[in-house]
Design a protein around this motif. Sequence first.
Motif, PDB file in Angstrom:
ATOM      1  N   ASP A 117     -15.727  19.312 110.900  1.00  0.00           N
ATOM      2  CA  ASP A 117     -16.925  18.566 110.525  1.00  0.00           C
ATOM      3  C   ASP A 117     -17.811  19.373 109.582  1.00  0.00           C
ATOM      4  O   ASP A 117     -18.564  18.818 108.783  1.00  0.00           O
ATOM      5  N   ALA A 118     -17.726  20.690 109.686  1.00  0.00           N
ATOM      6  CA  ALA A 118     -18.497  21.578 108.806  1.00  0.00           C
ATOM      7  C   ALA A 118     -17.858  22.960 108.849  1.00  0.00           C
ATOM      8  O   ALA A 118     -17.147  23.314 109.788  1.00  0.00           O
ATOM      9  N   GLY A 119     -18.122  23.765 107.823  1.00  0.00           N
ATOM     10  CA  GLY A 119     -17.669  25.143 107.801  1.00  0.00           C
ATOM     11  C   GLY A 119     -16.250  25.323 107.298  1.00  0.00           C
ATOM     12  O   GLY A 119     -15.597  24.395 106.802  1.00  0.00           O
ATOM     13  N   ARG A 120     -15.769  26.554 107.436  1.00  0.00           N
ATOM     14  CA  ARG A 120     -14.416  26.930 107.008  1.00  0.00           C
ATOM     15  C   ARG A 120     -13.807  27.844 108.067  1.00  0.00           C
ATOM     16  O   ARG A 120     -14.515  28.470 108.850  1.00  0.00           O
ATOM     17  N   GLY A 121     -12.494  27.946 108.059  1.00  0.00           N
ATOM     18  CA  GLY A 121     -11.821  28.839 109.002  1.00  0.00           C
ATOM     19  C   GLY A 121     -10.332  28.650 108.946  1.00  0.00           C
ATOM     20  O   GLY A 121      -9.766  28.329 107.889  1.00  0.00           O
TER      21      GLY A 121
ATOM     22  N   TYR B 144     -15.135   7.867 102.276  1.00  0.00           N
ATOM     23  CA  TYR B 144     -15.185   6.649 103.098  1.00  0.00           C
ATOM     24  C   TYR B 144     -14.311   6.820 104.337  1.00  0.00           C
ATOM     25  O   TYR B 144     -14.725   6.496 105.453  1.00  0.00           O
ATOM     26  N   ASP B 145     -13.092   7.339 104.143  1.00  0.00           N
ATOM     27  CA  ASP B 145     -12.182   7.533 105.273  1.00  0.00           C
ATOM     28  C   ASP B 145     -12.755   8.509 106.293  1.00  0.00           C
ATOM     29  O   ASP B 145     -12.740   8.248 107.508  1.00  0.00           O
ATOM     30  N   SER B 146     -13.253   9.653 105.816  1.00  0.00           N
ATOM     31  CA  SER B 146     -13.797  10.645 106.746  1.00  0.00           C
ATOM     32  C   SER B 146     -15.058  10.121 107.418  1.00  0.00           C
ATOM     33  O   SER B 146     -15.312  10.402 108.593  1.00  0.00           O
ATOM     34  N   GLY B 147     -15.847   9.333 106.690  1.00  0.00           N
ATOM     35  CA  GLY B 147     -17.048   8.752 107.282  1.00  0.00           C
ATOM     36  C   GLY B 147     -16.733   7.781 108.402  1.00  0.00           C
ATOM     37  O   GLY B 147     -17.417   7.755 109.433  1.00  0.00           O
TER      38      GLY B 147
ATOM     39  N   ASP C 247     -13.490  18.245 106.390  1.00  0.00           N
ATOM     40  CA  ASP C 247     -12.733  16.997 106.300  1.00  0.00           C
ATOM     41  C   ASP C 247     -11.245  17.161 106.592  1.00  0.00           C
ATOM     42  O   ASP C 247     -10.500  16.189 106.538  1.00  0.00           O
ATOM     43  N   ASP C 248     -10.790  18.374 106.915  1.00  0.00           N
ATOM     44  CA  ASP C 248      -9.416  18.547 107.394  1.00  0.00           C
ATOM     45  C   ASP C 248      -9.326  18.101 108.852  1.00  0.00           C
ATOM     46  O   ASP C 248     -10.263  18.288 109.639  1.00  0.00           O
ATOM     47  N   VAL C 249      -8.186  17.521 109.206  1.00  0.00           N
ATOM     48  CA  VAL C 249      -7.884  17.205 110.609  1.00  0.00           C
ATOM     49  C   VAL C 249      -6.549  17.858 110.942  1.00  0.00           C
ATOM     50  O   VAL C 249      -5.597  17.783 110.159  1.00  0.00           O
TER      51      VAL C 249
ATOM     52  N   SER D  40      -0.106  21.368 113.278  1.00  0.00           N
ATOM     53  CA  SER D  40      -1.034  22.355 112.716  1.00  0.00           C
ATOM     54  C   SER D  40      -1.169  22.301 111.194  1.00  0.00           C
ATOM     55  O   SER D  40      -1.831  23.152 110.605  1.00  0.00           O
ATOM     56  N   VAL D  41      -0.543  21.313 110.559  1.00  0.00           N
ATOM     57  CA  VAL D  41      -0.729  21.131 109.114  1.00  0.00           C
ATOM     58  C   VAL D  41      -1.945  20.243 108.916  1.00  0.00           C
ATOM     59  O   VAL D  41      -2.020  19.151 109.493  1.00  0.00           O
ATOM     60  N   PRO D  42      -2.933  20.674 108.122  1.00  0.00           N
ATOM     61  CA  PRO D  42      -4.139  19.870 107.993  1.00  0.00           C
ATOM     62  C   PRO D  42      -3.911  18.597 107.192  1.00  0.00           C
ATOM     63  O   PRO D  42      -3.224  18.598 106.175  1.00  0.00           O
ATOM     64  N   LEU D  43      -4.455  17.509 107.705  1.00  0.00           N
ATOM     65  CA  LEU D  43      -4.524  16.247 106.972  1.00  0.00           C
ATOM     66  C   LEU D  43      -5.943  16.134 106.435  1.00  0.00           C
ATOM     67  O   LEU D  43      -6.896  16.086 107.217  1.00  0.00           O
ATOM     68  N   ARG D  44      -6.079  16.130 105.143  1.00  0.00           N
ATOM     69  CA  ARG D  44      -7.413  15.992 104.558  1.00  0.00           C
ATOM     70  C   ARG D  44      -7.617  14.541 104.147  1.00  0.00           C
ATOM     71  O   ARG D  44      -6.793  13.958 103.457  1.00  0.00           O
ATOM     72  N   PHE D  45      -8.712  13.960 104.588  1.00  0.00           N
ATOM     73  CA  PHE D  45      -9.000  12.588 104.216  1.00  0.00           C
ATOM     74  C   PHE D  45      -9.082  12.468 102.703  1.00  0.00           C
ATOM     75  O   PHE D  45      -9.663  13.318 102.022  1.00  0.00           O
ATOM     76  N   ALA D  46      -8.496  11.393 102.187  1.00  0.00           N
ATOM     77  CA  ALA D  46      -8.449  11.210 100.743  1.00  0.00           C
ATOM     78  C   ALA D  46      -9.820  10.919 100.162  1.00  0.00           C
ATOM     79  O   ALA D  46     -10.097  11.244  99.010  1.00  0.00           O
TER      80      ALA D  46
END
Length: 294
Positions: A46-50, A126-129, A64-66, A117-123
């Motif tokens: 939801d926020a940050g990096r790691g 709108y999708d992430s929202g 925005d990665d899941v 464990s592979v990140p899915l980033r919302f395109a």
Amino acid sequence: MDPALRTTPAPLVMPDFGVAAFASRHAPGFEMPAESHEFDELVLVDAGRGAVESAGRTTRLAIDDVVRIPAGTVHRFVDDPESPLTLAITGLAPAVVATPTSVALAWSELIASWPTSVPLRFATAYDSGEYRRVFRALLLELGSERPARAALVHAHAIHLLVLLRRAVERRRGAGEDQRGFAASLAALEDRLLEPVRIGELAELADMSYRSYTEHFRRHMGMTVNQYVTRRRIEFASRRMRETHNVLGSALEAGFRDASHFYRIFKRQTGRTPQAFLQENEQQLPNPAGRPRGD
């Protein structure tokens, strides 16, 4: 230090009904030991990096990665010291995604197209929202004691799965330069039965009103309103097959004038609604006593 920020992980307790969720806001210096759970986890940054460490591999994460952490997978999240993570975590017991068949199928399709464990980033935003909106609704319901709480918790959890499944397809179908436009199409589909607001669609696509309408016509081969009309007729057709009710299906599809619906339907399909029903009648179930037509 803000008491809402964590320096160590909170225990993720699974309720009897099989869905858990919480937001984990990390303080600088947050540390997590390697651990595993007896349920699957869906984790949105939801926020940050790691990063997430699992099976000897480190995968970088950004907003925005899941990531999906299967049950029994030993893992840990590691924060960027300059930008600690905030994670939206959903836990799903195996039984939640095993039934009914439609949910099991959606879940199996999702995990088949989304490695561990592979990140899915919302395109798109709108999708992430939309994902964040449903996650907040899930949190709200988990914190309530209202009637049928478990049922609505399950509904929200399944909604999250569907959003992820569709996000996978949208990333496949839209190039980087088309993702804003894809977001507007997703919003249009989600709001198909509401009044069309082209200005809002243009804003989602990061275009001016005029540029958007011109791009839409080039890309879709029709105007926005023509597209909406076609999709509403398709919606009404499906509902007529299911309900055998012409006027009710027209109203559900957003048509408020019966004569207008009849004219548009015949123009789009080449036949009247009654003729359409008659052609499909033999393929449709007709429970005893259900009237056909309108």
